[in-house]
Design a protein around this motif. Structure first.
Motif, PDB file in Angstrom:
ATOM      1  N   GLU A 193      13.648  26.961   9.246  1.00  0.00           N
ATOM      2  CA  GLU A 193      12.725  26.959   8.109  1.00  0.00           C
ATOM      3  C   GLU A 193      11.563  27.934   8.321  1.00  0.00           C
ATOM      4  O   GLU A 193      10.914  28.351   7.358  1.00  0.00           O
ATOM      5  CB  GLU A 193      12.177  25.552   7.856  1.00  0.00           C
ATOM      6  CG  GLU A 193      11.369  24.955   8.984  1.00  0.00           C
ATOM      7  CD  GLU A 193      12.218  24.179   9.986  1.00  0.00           C
ATOM      8  OE1 GLU A 193      11.650  23.305  10.669  1.00  0.00           O
ATOM      9  OE2 GLU A 193      13.425  24.461  10.077  1.00  0.00           O
ATOM     10  N   ASP A 196      10.995  31.449   6.508  1.00  0.00           N
ATOM     11  CA  ASP A 196      10.218  31.610   5.281  1.00  0.00           C
ATOM     12  C   ASP A 196       8.772  31.941   5.652  1.00  0.00           C
ATOM     13  O   ASP A 196       8.125  31.198   6.406  1.00  0.00           O
ATOM     14  CB  ASP A 196      10.257  30.315   4.463  1.00  0.00           C
ATOM     15  CG  ASP A 196       9.413  30.410   3.209  1.00  0.00           C
ATOM     16  OD1 ASP A 196       9.810  31.119   2.278  1.00  0.00           O
ATOM     17  OD2 ASP A 196       8.337  29.769   3.180  1.00  0.00           O
ATOM     18  N   ASP A 197       8.256  33.051   5.144  1.00  0.00           N
ATOM     19  CA  ASP A 197       6.936  33.531   5.542  1.00  0.00           C
ATOM     20  C   ASP A 197       5.833  32.519   5.258  1.00  0.00           C
ATOM     21  O   ASP A 197       4.954  32.292   6.088  1.00  0.00           O
ATOM     22  CB  ASP A 197       6.606  34.851   4.829  1.00  0.00           C
ATOM     23  CG  ASP A 197       7.461  36.006   5.310  1.00  0.00           C
ATOM     24  OD1 ASP A 197       8.042  35.896   6.418  1.00  0.00           O
ATOM     25  OD2 ASP A 197       7.551  37.026   4.596  1.00  0.00           O
ATOM     26  N   THR A 199       6.086  29.245   4.907  1.00  0.00           N
ATOM     27  CA  THR A 199       6.222  28.085   5.789  1.00  0.00           C
ATOM     28  C   THR A 199       5.703  28.400   7.181  1.00  0.00           C
ATOM     29  O   THR A 199       4.981  27.600   7.791  1.00  0.00           O
ATOM     30  CB  THR A 199       7.691  27.641   5.871  1.00  0.00           C
ATOM     31  OG1 THR A 199       8.147  27.277   4.564  1.00  0.00           O
ATOM     32  CG2 THR A 199       7.859  26.455   6.807  1.00  0.00           C
TER      33      THR A 199
END
Length: 216
Positions: A193, A196-197, A199
């Motif tokens: 996960e 994702d930048d 996150t």
């Protein structure tokens, strides 16, 4: 289907464009990418010159040496960081010291996530104990320590920070941020996960702020 030949760029006659009379910006931008990805030892002037589209001798003429070019790159990153810190000096409307520090830490983390060259330089060169280490500290870490130090002193009096000298807390924040950004690919292997930048930035910000403030 017939394959089209590559497009050839024709160099115009006469003097080069005005922005090409001083190619130092192109060289610096090329050097930034090469140094960040390969490190000082792994980078070569030829590779940087090829990336910038200039002759290697022009780098020597403009900067004198690879070390001077590297220093110029670090100085440029330092100016960008100081511009950010200057923007953060604008007081928050509520003038709450803790809220101001949390906001500053969040913005600094966002900036570093978007400018990952700085963490790469810091992680590679800060532990060398030589001229390059001093240059990284002077241009990248000292401004951070000076900016956050004055802010954290106000929160320290309220007992809201974790135990430890202020400079150690700041360095823990800075080094922790650099190492996690540099090692992001390894982190993604166990936590997909984080690819994702948003996150990654959110989780990193929460962890770093948690390393400075007490719980509750």
């Amino acid at each position: 289907m017939t394959r089209q030949p590559p497009i050839q760029t024709i160099r115009p006659r006469g003097r080069p464009p005005r922005d090409r009379l001083d190619p130092s910006r192109d060289i610096s931008q090329a050097a930034l990418g090469v140094f960040a990805s390969k490190g000082y030892e792994g980078a070569t002037l030829k590779e940087i010159a090829d990336e910038a589209g200039v002759d290697p001798s022009l780098i020597s003429y403009q900067f004198g040496s690879k070390l001077n070019l590297w220093k110029a790159v670090i100085e440029g990153l330092g100016r960008e960081l100081q511009n950010l810190l200057a923007d953060l000096d604008v007081p928050a409307p509520d003038h709450d010291p803790e809220s101001s520090v949390r906001s500053a830490l969040s913005e600094i983390t966002r900036f570093m996530c978007e400018n990952t060259q700085i963490p790469h330089f810091a992680a590679r060169d800060v532990f060398r104990d030589d001229e390059r280490t001093e240059w990284v500290n002077e241009n990248l870490f000292t401004p951070l320590v000076e900016h956050l130090g004055s802010r954290l002193e106000k929160v320290w009096a309220r007992g809201r920070l974790r135990p430890g000298p202020l400079n150690m807390l700041i360095l823990q924040f800075g080094y922790g941020m650099a190492i996690n950004i540099v090692r992001r690919e390894q982190l993604i292997r166990s936590m997909p996960e984080l690819a994702d930048d948003e996150t990654f930035r959110r989780e990193l910000t929460a962890m770093l702020i948690g390393s400075v403030f007490r719980d509750g």
